[in-house]
Write an enzyme that holds these catalytic residues in place. Structure first.
Site, PDB file in Angstrom:
ATOM      1  N   THR A  61      22.997  48.097  46.579  1.00 28.71           N
ATOM      2  CA  THR A  61      22.881  49.449  46.131  1.00 28.71           C
ATOM      3  C   THR A  61      23.910  49.888  45.115  1.00 28.71           C
ATOM      4  OG1 THR A  61      21.812  50.085  48.189  1.00 28.71           O
ATOM      5  CG2 THR A  61      22.782  52.111  47.037  1.00 28.71           C
ATOM      6  N   CYS A  86      60.027  36.697  42.488  1.00 25.42           N
ATOM      7  CA  CYS A  86      59.826  37.589  43.747  1.00 25.42           C
ATOM      8  C   CYS A  86      58.928  38.624  43.810  1.00 25.42           C
ATOM      9  CB  CYS A  86      61.366  38.336  43.815  1.00 25.42           C
ATOM     10  SG  CYS A  86      62.651  36.956  44.353  1.00 25.42           S
ATOM     11  N   GLY A 103      36.898  49.179  35.660  1.00 20.28           N
ATOM     12  CA  GLY A 103      36.892  50.687  35.637  1.00 20.28           C
ATOM     13  C   GLY A 103      38.134  50.985  35.676  1.00 20.28           C
ATOM     14  N   HIS A 104      39.065  50.419  36.580  1.00 22.92           N
ATOM     15  CA  HIS A 104      40.356  50.956  36.967  1.00 22.92           C
ATOM     16  C   HIS A 104      41.592  50.887  35.816  1.00 22.92           C
ATOM     17  CE1 HIS A 104      42.714  47.632  38.815  1.00 22.92           C
ATOM     18  NE2 HIS A 104      41.532  47.194  38.761  1.00 22.92           N
TER      19      HIS A 104
HETATM   20  C1  LIG Z   1      43.071  40.254  32.775  1.00 26.64           C
HETATM   21  C2  LIG Z   1      42.347  40.621  34.093  1.00 26.64           C
HETATM   22  N1  LIG Z   1      41.111  40.225  34.296  1.00 26.64           N
HETATM   23  C3  LIG Z   1      40.717  40.912  35.698  1.00 26.64           C
HETATM   24  C4  LIG Z   1      41.150  41.550  36.529  1.00 26.64           C
HETATM   25  C5  LIG Z   1      40.735  41.932  37.900  1.00 26.64           C
HETATM   26  O1  LIG Z   1      40.130  43.118  37.727  1.00 26.64           O
HETATM   27  P1  LIG Z   1      39.554  43.832  39.019  1.00 26.64           P
HETATM   28  O2  LIG Z   1      40.967  44.375  39.600  1.00 26.64           O
HETATM   29  O3  LIG Z   1      38.728  45.019  38.690  1.00 26.64           O
HETATM   30  O4  LIG Z   1      39.051  42.932  39.828  1.00 26.64           O
HETATM   31  C6  LIG Z   1      42.694  42.153  35.993  1.00 26.64           C
HETATM   32  C7  LIG Z   1      43.091  43.184  36.655  1.00 26.64           C
HETATM   33  O5  LIG Z   1      43.938  43.130  37.579  1.00 26.64           O
HETATM   34  C8  LIG Z   1      42.975  41.884  34.783  1.00 26.64           C
HETATM   35  O6  LIG Z   1      44.254  42.199  34.008  1.00 26.64           O
END
Ligand SMILES: Cc1ncc(COP(=O)(O)O)c(C=O)c1O
Ligand code: FES
Lengths: 391, 290
Positions: free
Chosen positions: A236, A324, A199-200
């Site tokens: 849940t 880094c 979602g984010h």
């Molecule tokens: C290609 C990819 N897969 C998986 C993730 C992981 O998602 P989440 O942060 O929701 O666990 C990300 C994000 O960092 C991503 O860019």
């Protein structure tokens, strides 16, 4: 200082409309969707609506949508499930440029006796399809390949790869976390068995993910317990976040056109202007098909963390493939798999835009970055040697 | 984001003494493009060729590498060469108000460039080893056997950094030198070096006191456990806890990797011998499990 946020592949702003949609489900409509009473039922119907909206964006049917806690969980669940439903197969195929959510999982499974093949990429980040064809065999349980790369934006031909996997009876999973909402995706006539999203990355909150599992594809849950999500993911439901994600998917479909015209034009203008103003730079993944919002540019003879912190002085937020900043001491595994020379990998900066990016913000980066690179090169012993006679 | 101190930020945003000195008396160069950081240090001496009157630097690297270089040039100006040689990497970190532990290698790089510049100026040849490794020499002027191929780091250099900074774990060594931070295949060797250095410092002549009050004896037992014994166990991922002291009977419990280890009996004998050596001959060590 107002931020100029060009790090949308790391995470995105929650859209105000998304936030409004989820707001009532904390203090007012806080019922448990599984409850028998009307108060839980209200939430249940909103969760169903969200499931329909997510399915709509993916061209899937609602019962193919499993809500999870994040993209990482979806990736883990898909791979674990495949190994359980095909217990006689001991071979896993993935690529060298996957997100750690897939790669670390596969490498841990290697410790536990599975054979793991990591398919390589060429200098532009394109998947080696010949190697994939030669590697899939009757022992392969799952092929897991990302739809689009988080660092470079390079898009993999996942449908073609899925066809190769299916030809040997293997399951196919795609981590589409970076692709969803940026490019059209349709599961209707697809060979893909499982697909992850988070979602984010599309203006919903952090901590909500989805695993699409095609109807008819056998699945074993990672989390067991209650009967939520038809016993495919116990726990849940995070109702408010699910409702938010539903709204975010609806908006993503609306903005898909803009993402591939307006945002893409902004991205192109940014990278063209920087390439014109800064010598000894290259675009990582140039020549490959890429997401419309992402550009990763390598600046030779300077180090990424220093660039990011100087950009940060102007409020500009980006990210880097340098050692880094990655928390390890080596530059990003994606750039190394592409064979990007060490001289460039340390100075790679990723800009990732969104529908909230403005032209003024792009202007500001175009104005501020070239002097930053020049200043660091002036300071660098290599920059001076290599750039003699240039400004 | 790294938690840099305001002094680090200041030296990064406004670095002092960037540039070169065309007629420098001493020049020290360490690091490489491939490794991700590099520093070239220039020193100008007074007419007596003793005092540093000017210092300049060029650095390729992250914010803390630039800040460490800037701090270094400020620190050495006005110092004699001998005084400058006494500057340690910890001094550089202290000058900056501290560095995140993962970034200590930046201060080590500064100290190294200074040492190389002065040694070279004095004609003290630090012979080069000519082993092959993946990319560039991080510290080309350090002799010895190549331990970390990924970063081009030798045992002599590692031992020096382990000793001067009293490092006790492989992770710390990685933070201070980068060695071990890429493929990780050199980590067992790094652990060996830690044990060697700890062994050597523990073996430095320290005599057993003649007579001890009970109070003093208890203190000394605790001291030896802390200073000489626990670091040895840490190097192997183990640890020990002092449970009780009753006259000459010392009860200890083994923790982490040592707990339940088949050879903990041997470890207990090792502890006993050390305590007999350094505290009193009649000491008996008992292992308790709790
Ligand atoms: C290609 C990819 N897969 C998986 C993730 C992981 O998602 P989440 O942060 O929701 O666990 C990300 C994000 O960092 C991503 O860019
Ligand atoms: S040899 Fe030291 S990290 Fe690879």
């Amino acid at each position: 200082m107002k931020e100029i946020y060009l790090d949308n592949n790391a995470t995105t702003k929650v859209d105000e409309a998304v936030f409004e949609e989820m707001r009532p489900y904390f203090c007012e409509l806080y019922g448990n969707p599984s409850s028998m009473h009307f108060f839980g039922g209200q939430v249940q119907s909103k969760v169903n609506e969200a499931r329909n909206r997510v399915a709509g964006l993916l061209g899937a049917s609602p019962d193919e949508i499993i809500f999870t806690a994040c993209g990482t969980e979806s990736d883990n669940a898909a791979i674990r499930s495949a190994l359980e439903v095909l217990p006689d197969r001991k071979h896993i195929i993935t690529s060298r440029v996957e997100h750690p959510a897939v790669l670390t999982q596969c490498r841990n499974l290697r410790q536990r006796g599975y054979r793991v093949s990591e398919i390589g990429v060429d200098g532009a980040g394109r998947l080696d399809m010949e190697e994939l064809k030669a590697t899939v065999d009757d022992d392969t349980a799952i092929v897991s390949l990302m739809w689009a790369n988080n660092e470079t934006g390079v898009i993999f031909p996942v449908e073609e790869a899925a066809a190769i996997a299916k030809s040997k009876g293997a399951l196919f999973h795609s981590d589409a976390v970076q692709a969803i909402g940026k490019i059209p995706i349709n599961m209707t006539d697809s060979l893909i068995d499982m697909l992850s999203l988070s979602g984010h990355k599309l203006h919903a909150p952090k901590g909500i993910g989805v695993l699409f599992v095609r109807r008819g594809t056998a699945f074993r849950p990672l989390l067991v317990g209650g009967h939520q999500e038809k016993s495919r993911r116990a726990g849940t439901e995070n109702a408010a976040a699910i409702i938010a994600l539903g709204k975010a998917c609806q908006l993503a479909a609306e903005f898909m056109e803009a993402e591939n015209s307006v945002v893409k034009a902004q991205r192109n203008r940014l990278q063209d202007a920087l390439m014109a103003a800064i010598p000894h730079a290259r675009i990582n993944g140039d020549g490959a098909e890429r997401l419309p919002n992402t550009t990763s540019i390598a600046f030779e003879f300077v180090e990424g963390e220093a660039i990011l912190l100087l950009l940060s002085e102007f409020g500009i937020c980006a990210s880097s493939g340098s050692a880094c900043t990655s928390g390890s001491l080596e530059p990003s595994h994606v750039l190394r798999a592409m064979g990007v020379p060490f001289t460039c990998a340390h100075g790679s900066i990723r800009f990732s835009l969104s529908r909230f990016t403005t032209d003024e913000e792009i202007d500001k980066v175009i104005r501020e970055l070239p002097p930053i690179i020049a200043r660091l090169r002036q300071m660098s012993p290599f920059g001076r040697e290599h750039l003699k006679g240039q400004s | 984001m790294w938690d840099y101190t305001p002094i680090v930020k200041d030296h990064f945003l406004n670095p002092r003494n960037v540039g070169d000195i065309p007629d420098a008396d001493a020049v020290g160069e360490v690091g490489s493009l491939a490794c991700g950081d590099a520093l070239k240090l220039y020193l100008k001496l007074d007419d007596n060729k003793d005092k540093i009157v000017d210092a300049k630097f060029q650095t390729f690297g992250c914010a803390s590498a630039i800040a460490s270089s800037s701090a270094l040039t400020e620190m050495v100006k006005g110092k004699t060469l001998d005084e400058a040689l006494a500057v340690s990497n910890q001094d550089i970190a202290d000058f900056l108000g501290g560095l995140p532990e993962e970034k200590m290698h930046c201060s080590v790089m500064g100290q190294e460039a200074l040492e190389v510049a002065i040694f070279k100026y004095r004609g003290m040849d630090i012979p080069q080893h000519d082993s092959e490794h993946d990319h560039g020499h991080a510290y080309p002027d350090y002799e010895g056997e190549l331990v970390c191929k990924c970063f081009g780091i030798t045992d002599a250099f590692l031992k020096k950094v382990i000793e001067t900074n009293s490092l006790t774990t492989a992770e710390q060594v990685t933070n201070f030198t980068k060695a071990g931070g890429a493929c990780g295949s050199c980590i067992p060797k790094i652990k060996e070096l830690i044990a060697q250095v700890l062994g050597e410092s523990a073996a430095k002549p320290r005599t057993r006191p003649e007579k001890l009050s009970n109070m003093k004896k208890m203190q000394l037992i605790q001291e030896v456990l802390e200073r000489d014994i626990r670091p040895l166990l840490w190097a192997d991922g183990g640890d020990l806890e002092l449970i009780d002291i009753d006259g000459s009977r010392v009860q200890v419990a083994f923790r982490k990797a040592c707990a339940g280890c088949a050879s903990s009996g041997n470890t207990a004998r090792m502890v006993e011998m050390k305590l007999r050596d350094l505290v009193a001959e009649d000491i008996v060590v008992e292992e308790v499990t709790q």
